[in-house]
Design a protein around this motif. Structure first.
Motif, PDB file in Angstrom:
ATOM      1  N   VAL A 131      90.712  36.625  10.548  1.00 36.05           N
ATOM      2  CA  VAL A 131      91.758  35.619  10.318  1.00 36.05           C
ATOM      3  C   VAL A 131      91.369  34.822   9.079  1.00 36.05           C
ATOM      4  CG1 VAL A 131      92.392  35.411  12.755  1.00 36.05           C
ATOM      5  CG2 VAL A 131      90.606  33.930  11.822  1.00 36.05           C
ATOM      6  N   GLY A 132      92.336  34.152   8.493  1.00 34.48           N
ATOM      7  CA  GLY A 132      92.049  33.310   7.347  1.00 34.48           C
ATOM      8  C   GLY A 132      91.111  32.179   7.717  1.00 34.48           C
ATOM      9  N   ALA A 133      90.314  31.738   6.764  1.00 35.99           N
ATOM     10  CA  ALA A 133      89.325  30.683   7.026  1.00 35.99           C
ATOM     11  C   ALA A 133      89.981  29.384   7.479  1.00 35.99           C
ATOM     12  CB  ALA A 133      88.490  30.435   5.776  1.00 35.99           C
ATOM     13  N   ASP A 134      91.217  29.145   7.071  1.00 36.93           N
ATOM     14  CA  ASP A 134      91.917  27.908   7.442  1.00 36.93           C
ATOM     15  C   ASP A 134      92.665  28.025   8.766  1.00 36.93           C
ATOM     16  OD1 ASP A 134      91.067  26.714   5.078  1.00 36.93           O
ATOM     17  OD2 ASP A 134      92.817  27.415   3.965  1.00 36.93           O
ATOM     18  N   SER A 135      92.597  29.182   9.392  1.00 40.04           N
ATOM     19  CA  SER A 135      93.312  29.395  10.651  1.00 40.04           C
ATOM     20  C   SER A 135      92.707  28.556  11.777  1.00 40.04           C
ATOM     21  CB  SER A 135      93.270  30.875  11.042  1.00 40.04           C
ATOM     22  OG  SER A 135      93.781  31.066  12.354  1.00 40.04           O
ATOM     23  N   ILE A 137      92.577  29.558  14.656  1.00 35.49           N
ATOM     24  CA  ILE A 137      91.964  30.573  15.520  1.00 35.49           C
ATOM     25  C   ILE A 137      90.528  30.791  15.055  1.00 35.49           C
ATOM     26  CG2 ILE A 137      92.064  32.988  16.242  1.00 35.49           C
ATOM     27  CD1 ILE A 137      95.123  32.830  15.809  1.00 35.49           C
ATOM     28  N   LYS A 138      89.581  30.452  15.928  1.00 31.62           N
ATOM     29  CA  LYS A 138      88.168  30.522  15.553  1.00 31.62           C
ATOM     30  C   LYS A 138      87.446  31.716  16.159  1.00 31.62           C
ATOM     31  CE  LYS A 138      88.648  26.491  13.538  1.00 31.62           C
ATOM     32  NZ  LYS A 138      88.723  26.394  12.050  1.00 31.62           N
ATOM     33  N   THR A 139      87.950  32.211  17.292  1.00 32.04           N
ATOM     34  CA  THR A 139      87.263  33.287  18.009  1.00 32.04           C
ATOM     35  C   THR A 139      88.264  34.322  18.501  1.00 32.04           C
ATOM     36  OG1 THR A 139      87.479  32.217  20.174  1.00 32.04           O
ATOM     37  CG2 THR A 139      85.540  31.627  18.837  1.00 32.04           C
ATOM     38  N   LEU A 140      87.743  35.442  18.973  1.00 32.71           N
ATOM     39  CA  LEU A 140      88.624  36.452  19.563  1.00 32.71           C
ATOM     40  C   LEU A 140      89.340  35.881  20.785  1.00 32.71           C
ATOM     41  CD1 LEU A 140      89.581  39.443  19.638  1.00 32.71           C
ATOM     42  CD2 LEU A 140      87.689  39.861  21.226  1.00 32.71           C
ATOM     43  N   GLN A 141      88.640  35.066  21.556  1.00 32.72           N
ATOM     44  CA  GLN A 141      89.249  34.461  22.734  1.00 32.72           C
ATOM     45  C   GLN A 141      90.413  33.550  22.337  1.00 32.72           C
ATOM     46  OE1 GLN A 141      85.931  34.733  22.189  1.00 32.72           O
ATOM     47  NE2 GLN A 141      85.577  36.312  23.747  1.00 32.72           N
ATOM     48  N   ASP A 142      90.269  32.846  21.223  1.00 31.60           N
ATOM     49  CA  ASP A 142      91.359  32.005  20.717  1.00 31.60           C
ATOM     50  C   ASP A 142      92.578  32.862  20.357  1.00 31.60           C
ATOM     51  OD1 ASP A 142      89.776  29.775  20.952  1.00 31.60           O
ATOM     52  OD2 ASP A 142      89.301  29.638  18.810  1.00 31.60           O
ATOM     53  N   LEU A 143      92.301  34.008  19.728  1.00 29.76           N
ATOM     54  CA  LEU A 143      93.381  34.909  19.317  1.00 29.76           C
ATOM     55  C   LEU A 143      94.156  35.404  20.537  1.00 29.76           C
ATOM     56  CD1 LEU A 143      94.525  36.468  16.751  1.00 29.76           C
ATOM     57  CD2 LEU A 143      93.116  38.383  17.537  1.00 29.76           C
ATOM     58  N   ILE A 144      93.422  35.816  21.561  1.00 28.86           N
ATOM     59  CA  ILE A 144      94.058  36.322  22.780  1.00 28.86           C
ATOM     60  C   ILE A 144      94.837  35.213  23.483  1.00 28.86           C
ATOM     61  CG2 ILE A 144      93.602  37.274  25.069  1.00 28.86           C
ATOM     62  CD1 ILE A 144      91.180  38.731  23.764  1.00 28.86           C
TER      63      ILE A 144
END
Length: 321
Positions: A131-135, A137-144
Protein backbone atom coordinates in the motif's frame (compact mmCIF):
# COMPACT_ATOMS: atom_id res chain seq x y z
CA UNK A 1 43.82 -53.36 -40.44
CA UNK A 2 44.57 -49.95 -41.91
CA UNK A 3 41.30 -50.08 -43.96
CA UNK A 4 39.32 -50.96 -40.81
CA UNK A 5 40.90 -48.06 -38.94
CA UNK A 6 39.96 -45.71 -41.76
CA UNK A 7 36.38 -47.04 -41.76
CA UNK A 8 36.13 -46.65 -37.98
CA UNK A 9 37.48 -43.12 -38.21
CA UNK A 10 35.02 -42.31 -40.98
CA UNK A 11 32.15 -43.66 -38.93
CA UNK A 12 33.25 -41.62 -35.93
CA UNK A 13 33.40 -38.47 -38.02
CA UNK A 14 29.97 -39.15 -39.44
CA UNK A 15 28.60 -39.66 -35.93
CA UNK A 16 30.18 -36.43 -34.79
CA UNK A 17 28.62 -34.60 -37.72
CA UNK A 18 25.17 -35.93 -36.81
CA UNK A 19 25.70 -34.96 -33.18
CA UNK A 20 26.90 -31.48 -34.08
CA UNK A 21 24.49 -28.76 -33.01
CA UNK A 22 22.38 -27.00 -35.59
CA UNK A 23 24.14 -23.76 -34.66
CA UNK A 24 27.20 -25.12 -36.41
CA UNK A 25 25.28 -25.19 -39.68
CA UNK A 26 24.95 -22.14 -41.91
CA UNK A 27 21.15 -22.37 -42.10
CA UNK A 28 20.48 -21.42 -38.46
CA UNK A 29 20.58 -18.85 -37.13
CA UNK A 30 20.82 -16.94 -40.38
CA UNK A 31 19.74 -13.60 -38.89
CA UNK A 32 18.92 -12.04 -35.55
CA UNK A 33 16.57 -13.84 -33.18
CA UNK A 34 13.60 -11.93 -31.77
CA UNK A 35 12.54 -12.67 -28.20
CA UNK A 36 8.96 -11.52 -27.61
CA UNK A 37 8.14 -10.29 -24.13
CA UNK A 38 4.46 -9.48 -23.44
CA UNK A 39 5.21 -7.05 -20.61
CA UNK A 40 6.39 -3.46 -20.57
CA UNK A 41 10.07 -2.42 -20.41
CA UNK A 42 11.33 -2.53 -16.84
CA UNK A 43 9.05 -5.36 -15.77
CA UNK A 44 10.58 -8.43 -14.15
CA UNK A 45 10.15 -10.57 -17.25
CA UNK A 46 11.63 -7.83 -19.44
CA UNK A 47 14.76 -7.49 -17.32
CA UNK A 48 15.19 -11.26 -17.23
CA UNK A 49 14.69 -11.54 -20.99
CA UNK A 50 17.41 -8.97 -21.65
CA UNK A 51 19.78 -10.83 -19.35
CA UNK A 52 19.06 -14.15 -21.10
CA UNK A 53 19.35 -12.52 -24.52
CA UNK A 54 22.95 -11.54 -23.80
CA UNK A 55 23.75 -15.02 -22.50
CA UNK A 56 22.15 -16.72 -25.50
CA UNK A 57 24.03 -14.49 -27.93
CA UNK A 58 27.32 -15.88 -26.65
CA UNK A 59 26.13 -19.46 -27.09
CA UNK A 60 24.36 -19.10 -30.43
CA UNK A 61 26.74 -16.61 -32.05
CA UNK A 62 23.72 -14.56 -33.08
CA UNK A 63 22.07 -11.30 -32.04
CA UNK A 64 19.03 -11.75 -29.79
CA UNK A 65 16.67 -8.76 -29.69
CA UNK A 66 14.02 -8.38 -26.98
CA UNK A 67 10.77 -7.03 -28.41
CA UNK A 68 8.10 -5.85 -25.99
CA UNK A 69 4.70 -6.73 -27.45
CA UNK A 70 2.31 -5.28 -24.90
CA UNK A 71 -1.47 -5.13 -25.12
CA UNK A 72 -4.66 -7.07 -25.45
CA UNK A 73 -4.78 -7.67 -21.68
CA UNK A 74 -1.73 -9.89 -22.06
CA UNK A 75 -2.97 -11.69 -25.18
CA UNK A 76 -0.99 -9.82 -27.84
CA UNK A 77 2.42 -11.24 -26.92
CA UNK A 78 1.56 -14.96 -27.04
CA UNK A 79 -0.75 -14.43 -30.02
CA UNK A 80 2.10 -12.78 -31.93
CA UNK A 81 4.45 -15.61 -30.98
CA UNK A 82 1.97 -18.31 -32.01
CA UNK A 83 1.48 -16.66 -35.41
CA UNK A 84 5.21 -16.24 -36.13
CA UNK A 85 7.06 -18.32 -38.72
CA UNK A 86 8.47 -21.50 -37.09
CA UNK A 87 11.96 -20.95 -38.45
CA UNK A 88 13.79 -20.62 -35.14
CA UNK A 89 14.21 -16.85 -35.40
CA UNK A 90 11.28 -15.92 -33.15
CA UNK A 91 10.89 -17.07 -29.57
CA UNK A 92 8.94 -15.63 -26.69
CA UNK A 93 7.76 -15.80 -23.14
CA UNK A 94 5.27 -18.50 -22.17
CA UNK A 95 3.71 -18.69 -18.73
CA UNK A 96 0.42 -19.11 -16.92
CA UNK A 97 -0.91 -16.15 -18.88
CA UNK A 98 -0.17 -17.59 -22.33
CA UNK A 99 -1.27 -21.15 -21.60
CA UNK A 100 -4.05 -20.82 -19.01
CA UNK A 101 -5.33 -17.34 -18.21
CA UNK A 102 -5.52 -15.65 -21.61
CA UNK A 103 -7.03 -18.52 -23.65
CA UNK A 104 -9.62 -19.22 -20.95
CA UNK A 105 -10.58 -15.59 -20.41
CA UNK A 106 -10.81 -14.28 -23.95
CA UNK A 107 -11.02 -15.37 -27.57
CA UNK A 108 -7.61 -15.96 -29.11
CA UNK A 109 -6.59 -17.51 -32.40
CA UNK A 110 -4.24 -20.09 -30.94
CA UNK A 111 -4.67 -23.32 -28.98
CA UNK A 112 -2.28 -23.03 -26.03
CA UNK A 113 -1.18 -26.65 -25.76
CA UNK A 114 -0.65 -26.95 -29.53
CA UNK A 115 0.66 -23.53 -30.55
CA UNK A 116 4.12 -23.62 -28.98
CA UNK A 117 7.28 -25.72 -28.90
CA UNK A 118 8.37 -25.05 -25.33
CA UNK A 119 12.10 -24.53 -24.77
CA UNK A 120 12.14 -24.36 -20.98
CA UNK A 121 11.48 -22.45 -17.76
CA UNK A 122 14.00 -19.95 -16.45
CA UNK A 123 12.43 -18.34 -13.40
CA UNK A 124 9.49 -17.85 -11.07
CA UNK A 125 8.22 -14.47 -9.98
CA UNK A 126 7.66 -13.59 -6.34
CA UNK A 127 4.53 -11.54 -5.66
CA UNK A 128 3.66 -9.29 -2.75
CA UNK A 129 0.93 -6.97 -1.48
CA UNK A 130 1.68 -3.33 -0.74
CA UNK A 131 0.00 0.00 0.00
CA UNK A 132 1.10 3.59 -0.35
CA UNK A 133 3.15 4.98 2.53
CA UNK A 134 0.41 7.54 3.28
CA UNK A 135 -2.31 4.89 3.46
CA UNK A 136 -4.13 4.45 6.79
CA UNK A 137 -3.75 0.71 6.16
CA UNK A 138 -0.67 -0.35 8.11
CA UNK A 139 -0.92 -4.15 8.17
CA UNK A 140 -2.46 -7.06 6.33
CA UNK A 141 -5.01 -7.30 9.13
CA UNK A 142 -5.95 -3.66 8.52
CA UNK A 143 -6.44 -4.42 4.82
CA UNK A 144 -8.72 -7.36 5.55
CA UNK A 145 -10.69 -5.41 8.17
CA UNK A 146 -11.20 -2.57 5.71
CA UNK A 147 -12.41 -5.01 3.05
CA UNK A 148 -15.21 -6.07 5.39
CA UNK A 149 -16.41 -2.47 5.69
CA UNK A 150 -16.20 -1.54 1.99
CA UNK A 151 -14.80 -2.70 -1.31
CA UNK A 152 -11.02 -2.40 -1.28
CA UNK A 153 -9.46 -1.72 -4.69
CA UNK A 154 -6.09 -3.04 -5.73
CA UNK A 155 -3.96 -2.60 -8.84
CA UNK A 156 -2.21 -5.15 -11.02
CA UNK A 157 -1.63 -5.79 -14.68
CA UNK A 158 -2.14 -9.53 -15.10
CA UNK A 159 -4.61 -12.17 -13.93
CA UNK A 160 -1.70 -14.40 -12.91
CA UNK A 161 -0.69 -11.84 -10.30
CA UNK A 162 -4.08 -11.49 -8.65
CA UNK A 163 -4.91 -15.13 -7.89
CA UNK A 164 -3.85 -14.67 -4.26
CA UNK A 165 -6.20 -11.72 -3.88
CA UNK A 166 -9.16 -13.75 -5.11
CA UNK A 167 -8.21 -16.53 -2.73
CA UNK A 168 -7.85 -14.02 0.11
CA UNK A 169 -11.33 -12.62 -0.58
CA UNK A 170 -12.82 -16.10 -0.49
CA UNK A 171 -11.01 -17.05 2.71
CA UNK A 172 -11.84 -13.85 4.62
CA UNK A 173 -15.23 -12.87 3.21
CA UNK A 174 -13.78 -9.47 2.36
CA UNK A 175 -14.71 -7.40 -0.69
CA UNK A 176 -11.80 -6.74 -3.05
CA UNK A 177 -11.94 -5.32 -6.58
CA UNK A 178 -9.15 -5.63 -9.12
CA UNK A 179 -8.34 -2.48 -11.14
CA UNK A 180 -6.31 -3.52 -14.15
CA UNK A 181 -3.41 -1.40 -15.38
CA UNK A 182 -1.26 -1.77 -18.49
CA UNK A 183 1.94 -2.47 -16.57
CA UNK A 184 3.36 -3.33 -13.19
CA UNK A 185 5.09 0.02 -12.68
CA UNK A 186 1.83 1.84 -13.40
CA UNK A 187 0.06 -0.39 -10.88
CA UNK A 188 2.55 0.49 -8.14
CA UNK A 189 2.34 4.18 -8.98
CA UNK A 190 -1.45 4.04 -8.68
CA UNK A 191 -1.19 2.65 -5.14
CA UNK A 192 1.38 5.26 -4.11
CA UNK A 193 -0.83 8.02 -5.47
CA UNK A 194 -3.89 6.76 -3.62
CA UNK A 195 -5.82 5.97 -6.81
CA UNK A 196 -6.30 2.43 -5.47
CA UNK A 197 -6.04 1.06 -1.95
CA UNK A 198 -3.36 -1.54 -2.60
CA UNK A 199 -1.24 -3.28 -5.22
CA UNK A 200 -0.09 -6.85 -5.85
CA UNK A 201 3.03 -7.06 -8.01
CA UNK A 202 6.51 -8.52 -8.18
CA UNK A 203 9.66 -7.53 -6.32
CA UNK A 204 11.12 -5.84 -9.39
CA UNK A 205 8.18 -3.46 -9.64
CA UNK A 206 7.59 -2.90 -5.91
CA UNK A 207 11.08 -2.76 -4.43
CA UNK A 208 12.17 0.51 -6.15
CA UNK A 209 9.34 2.25 -4.32
CA UNK A 210 9.68 0.31 -1.08
CA UNK A 211 13.34 1.22 -0.56
CA UNK A 212 12.73 5.01 -0.45
CA UNK A 213 9.69 4.45 1.78
CA UNK A 214 6.99 5.30 -0.74
CA UNK A 215 5.37 1.86 -0.61
CA UNK A 216 4.59 -0.23 2.48
CA UNK A 217 5.05 -4.01 2.13
CA UNK A 218 2.23 -5.89 3.88
CA UNK A 219 2.72 -9.56 2.94
CA UNK A 220 4.47 -11.88 0.51
CA UNK A 221 2.04 -13.62 -1.84
CA UNK A 222 4.65 -16.23 -2.70
CA UNK A 223 5.53 -19.65 -1.32
CA UNK A 224 8.29 -18.12 0.79
CA UNK A 225 9.35 -14.79 2.24
CA UNK A 226 11.10 -12.32 -0.03
CA UNK A 227 14.89 -12.13 0.08
CA UNK A 228 15.89 -8.92 1.81
CA UNK A 229 12.59 -8.73 3.70
CA UNK A 230 12.77 -11.67 6.14
CA UNK A 231 10.50 -9.91 8.65
CA UNK A 232 7.51 -9.79 6.28
CA UNK A 233 5.42 -12.95 6.47
CA UNK A 234 3.76 -14.78 3.60
CA UNK A 235 -0.03 -14.94 3.35
CA UNK A 236 0.20 -18.59 4.33
CA UNK A 237 2.14 -17.69 7.46
CA UNK A 238 -0.66 -15.26 8.28
CA UNK A 239 -3.05 -18.20 8.11
CA UNK A 240 -4.43 -17.72 4.59
CA UNK A 241 -3.73 -20.41 1.99
CA UNK A 242 -3.29 -17.90 -0.83
CA UNK A 243 -0.45 -17.86 -3.36
CA UNK A 244 0.16 -16.29 -6.74
CA UNK A 245 2.37 -18.58 -8.83
CA UNK A 246 4.68 -16.92 -11.33
CA UNK A 247 6.73 -19.38 -13.44
CA UNK A 248 7.89 -18.20 -16.84
CA UNK A 249 10.07 -19.46 -19.64
CA UNK A 250 10.38 -19.44 -23.41
CA UNK A 251 9.05 -21.20 -26.48
CA UNK A 252 9.15 -21.18 -30.25
CA UNK A 253 5.97 -21.19 -32.31
CA UNK A 254 4.99 -24.81 -33.00
CA UNK A 255 6.63 -26.56 -35.93
CA UNK A 256 10.25 -25.55 -35.45
CA UNK A 257 12.82 -28.03 -36.74
CA UNK A 258 13.55 -30.54 -33.97
CA UNK A 259 17.28 -29.99 -34.30
CA UNK A 260 16.88 -26.25 -33.77
CA UNK A 261 14.59 -26.84 -30.80
CA UNK A 262 17.06 -29.27 -29.24
CA UNK A 263 19.96 -26.87 -29.75
CA UNK A 264 18.08 -23.91 -28.28
CA UNK A 265 16.94 -26.03 -25.34
CA UNK A 266 20.57 -27.00 -24.68
CA UNK A 267 21.72 -23.38 -25.02
CA UNK A 268 19.10 -22.18 -22.54
CA UNK A 269 20.03 -24.96 -20.10
CA UNK A 270 23.68 -23.93 -20.37
CA UNK A 271 22.74 -20.31 -19.66
CA UNK A 272 20.97 -21.47 -16.50
CA UNK A 273 24.17 -23.21 -15.33
CA UNK A 274 25.97 -19.86 -15.53
CA UNK A 275 26.18 -18.35 -12.03
CA UNK A 276 26.42 -14.88 -13.52
CA UNK A 277 22.99 -15.39 -15.10
CA UNK A 278 21.31 -17.02 -12.11
CA UNK A 279 22.77 -14.47 -9.68
CA UNK A 280 21.53 -11.69 -11.93
CA UNK A 281 18.03 -13.16 -11.95
CA UNK A 282 18.04 -13.58 -8.16
CA UNK A 283 19.14 -9.94 -7.71
CA UNK A 284 15.88 -8.95 -9.38
CA UNK A 285 14.06 -10.74 -6.59
CA UNK A 286 13.10 -13.58 -8.92
CA UNK A 287 13.74 -17.26 -8.27
CA UNK A 288 16.08 -18.72 -10.90
CA UNK A 289 14.55 -22.12 -11.71
CA UNK A 290 15.29 -24.20 -14.79
CA UNK A 291 13.05 -26.89 -16.24
CA UNK A 292 13.44 -28.36 -19.72
CA UNK A 293 10.64 -28.00 -22.23
CA UNK A 294 8.79 -31.19 -21.36
CA UNK A 295 9.03 -30.66 -17.59
CA UNK A 296 7.92 -27.03 -17.84
CA UNK A 297 4.93 -27.97 -20.00
CA UNK A 298 3.91 -30.60 -17.44
CA UNK A 299 4.26 -28.04 -14.63
CA UNK A 300 1.99 -25.58 -16.43
CA UNK A 301 -0.54 -28.38 -16.86
CA UNK A 302 -0.42 -29.00 -13.12
CA UNK A 303 -1.05 -25.32 -12.39
CA UNK A 304 -3.93 -25.28 -14.86
CA UNK A 305 -5.74 -27.77 -12.65
CA UNK A 306 -5.37 -25.38 -9.70
CA UNK A 307 -6.15 -22.13 -11.51
CA UNK A 308 -9.16 -23.02 -13.67
CA UNK A 309 -11.50 -23.60 -10.71
CA UNK A 310 -10.59 -20.12 -9.40
CA UNK A 311 -11.25 -18.53 -12.78
CA UNK A 312 -14.61 -20.29 -12.96
CA UNK A 313 -15.60 -19.37 -9.40
CA UNK A 314 -14.81 -15.73 -9.99
CA UNK A 315 -16.66 -15.61 -13.31
CA UNK A 316 -13.52 -14.85 -15.30
CA UNK A 317 -13.78 -17.77 -17.71
CA UNK A 318 -15.15 -16.70 -21.08
CA UNK A 319 -18.62 -17.86 -22.03
CA UNK A 320 -18.85 -20.58 -24.70
CA UNK A 321 -19.52 -19.24 -28.18
Amino acid sequence: MQRRSILRAGAALAGAALAAPVIGQAKWPSREITLINPNAPGASTDLTARMLAVALEKRLNATVIVKNVVGGAGALGPSTLAAAAPDGHTMGLVAISSHIAVPNMMDVKYKPWEAFDVIGQVAALRYGIGVGADSPIKTLQDLIAESKKRTVTYASNNVTNVVAMYQLAKLTGGSFRWVRFSGGVESVTAAIGGHVDAVIQTIAEMRPQMEPGKLRFLAAAALERWPGYPEVKTLREHGYDAVSHGPFGYAFPAGVDKGILKTMEAALADCMKDKTVTDGIEKLGIMAIHRDGASYTAYLKEIEGQLLPILRETGMVKKPA
